[in-house]
Design an enzyme around this catalytic site. Structure first.
Site, PDB file in Angstrom:
ATOM      1  CE  LYS A 153      -4.025   1.628   2.710  1.00  0.00           C
ATOM      2  NZ  LYS A 153      -4.899   1.295   3.860  1.00  0.00           N
ATOM      3  CB  SER A 171      -8.232   2.779   2.890  1.00  0.00           C
ATOM      4  OG  SER A 171      -7.356   2.271   3.871  1.00  0.00           O
ATOM      5  CB  SER A 199      -8.243  -0.043   5.719  1.00  0.00           C
ATOM      6  OG  SER A 199      -9.039   1.116   5.775  1.00  0.00           O
TER       7      SER A 199
END
Lengths: 457, 48
Positions: free
Chosen positions: A75, A151, A175
């Site tokens: 990420k 996310s 997330s």
């Protein structure tokens, strides 16, 4: 698609070179990612150098590491030396490149894994859909018009599209678990303090967790063991020694007391979410229901704590350049900055109360099964959903069942369940603090029974 | 706070704040006593 452990075994034995694995991976990313938009940065040159180093180590008779040649991506809130840490946001695009890898990135690379890029996310990690206005949405590999969840949407989608076997993400309110559910892959949110956050952009400092995604439980356990453990560079990282998990998976769920979360967790839910819970419970023989006391207040407290902390964190930039913020979260951050201190303090006091009550439940059960998301993936841009007759906004509510769990830092595996649904959906397997082994044993048991399986598009 | 909010952002901020108020009402109704301490504990010397 080969598993991470299968790749490592083959590379370590000399059956295939790390460079060949990497070339195949880069080709797959080139072919698949334009339609999915999981990657925001590719590191082809660095990855080729790292793969060549692994091959050279093997040729010289040196140990290349337990994850030799395994391609992975992270990420884009994790520092990568030489790369600007975007944290999903245009306001960071002009920041200086990171000078060192985040601890978790370094630990995977030290074990021979090959970092191939950085992955898309909701800006500031504040969202559950990876609808990023500035860097584009990540599309769900199983339905390209649908959300991948967020996310850590890029991290889940990269696995679900078969681009890499291993990724890392973060989870403050869900997330990791939300995108794992919507993309149909395995995810692990470890106990708060189990995995170092050094080199990760902060969102809500006392709720932020890092963890892995994978297409099978064995890979998930191997990745977790590689990244977890004490780290002096994160003051919240526990000095507690790391207990092994991979070697415990074969024990399955035998002897474990498993209950299903009722009350707050019983709805609103789409039929596929109920079917996933039913399949998991039936497979595990979990017949008892337990109620987490005041889980709705826990969710509310997590919401207020998140809004207030994030609003405070970004206050200087909100004053100076609010127009440059992600439109989907700017107004939430502005509103969060206005929260009275008394509300934040009450949320933190409730957190301690709730933590103590929930830990009492683990005197009588070893694990709790709960929904990961209230429904499967929705089309990008969907504003509201109606479940069990209740209409609610999508973006704040996709994490309604994950927030009460991460709020008190419990370890959770997101396990994709085969329940006949058109699109994937997962359940949460929740255990007491530091018992990642129980989460993973149950995930493995569900997988071996055929009830859990990652869907690779 | 010295936080200017542009006119075009005000409706969104109000909508979000209204959602926060709803959640805050739940929290403020929680059965807490004066002895319930906040969750994060400051530990002197924890970085030493």
């Amino acid at each position: 698609v080969k598993s991470a452990l299968a790749i490592a075994a083959e590379v370590r034995s000399g059956g295939i070179s790390a460079s060949a694995i990497l070339a195949e991976t880069l080709n797959t990313i080139s072919a698949r990612d334009p339609a999915i938009n999981a990657f925001t940065t590719r590191l082809d040159a660095q990855a080729r150098r790292d793969a060549a180093a692994v091959d050279a180590a093997i040729a010289a008779g040196r140990d290349p590491g337990p994850l030799a040649g395994v391609p992975f991506a992270v990420k884009n809130l994790l520092d990568i030396a030489g790369v600007t840490t975007l944290n999903g946001a245009r306001i960071n695009a002009d920041s200086a490149p990171a000078t060192a890898d985040a601890t978790v990135v370094r630990r995977l690379r030290e074990r021979g894994a090959i970092l191939v890029g950085a992955l898309n996310m909701d800006a500031y990690a504040y969202g559950f859909t990876t609808e990023n206005t500035h860097y584009g949405p990540t599309h769900n590999p199983h339905a390209l018009t649908h959300s991948a969840g967020g996310s850590s949407g890029g991290s889940a989608a990269a696995i679900a599209a078969g681009m890499v076997p291993l990724t890392l993400g973060s989870d403050t309110n869900g997330s990791i678990r939300v995108p794992a559910s919507l993309c149909g892959v395995f995810g692990l949110k470890p106990t708060f303090g189990r995995v170092s956050r050094a080199g990760a952009a902060s969102f809500v400092h006392d709720l932020d967790h890092l963890g892995p995604f994978a297409a099978c439980t064995d890979d998930l356990a191997a990745a977790y063991e590689a990244i977890a453990g004490p780290d002096a560079h994160d003051h919240a990282c526990s000095t507690r020694a790391l207990d092994p998990v991979a070697s415990t998976l074969s024990a399955g769920a035998t002897g474990l007391r498993i209950a299903v979360a009722g009350g707050y967790f019983d709805g609103p839910l789409a039929p596929e979410a109920r079917a996933a819970i039913a399949r998991a419970a039936a497979t595990l023989g979990a017949r008892d229901n337990i109620v987490l006391p005041s889980a709705d207040t826990a969710r509310a407290s997590a919401f207020v704590l998140t809004a207030s902390t994030a609003g405070s964190l970004y206050l200087p930039q909100l004053r100076a350049r609010a127009q440059d913020f992600e439109p989907l979260s700017r107004d939430r951050l502005l509103a969060g900055a206005l929260i009275p201190a008394a509300w934040l303090h009450a949320a933190q006091r409730f957190r301690r109360w709730y933590h103590d009550r929930v830990l009492e439940i683990f005197q009588t059960v070893d694990a709790i099964i709960a929904p990961a998301t209230p429904c499967s993936a929705l089309p990008l841009g969907t504003e509201s959903m109606t479940l069990d007759g209740q209409t609610m906004a999508v973006r704040p509510n996709l994490g309604m069942y994950t927030q009460p769990i991460s709020f008190i830092g419990l370890p959770v595996a997101a396990v994709p369940i085969e329940c006949g649904s058109a699109l994937p959906i997962a359940v949460q397997v929740i255990a007491a603090p530091w018992r990642e082994d129980i989460c993973l044993r149950i995930a493995s048991a569900l997988e071996r029974a055929g009830a859990a399986r990652a869907r690779i598009a | 706070l010295h936080l200017p909010i542009a006119a075009e952002h005000l409706p969104g901020v109000r909508e979000n704040f209204a959602r926060i108020v709803t959640f805050a009402q739940l929290i403020l109704a929680a059965p807490l006593t004066r002895t319930d301490e906040p969750a994060p504990i400051f530990l002197p010397g924890d970085r030493l």
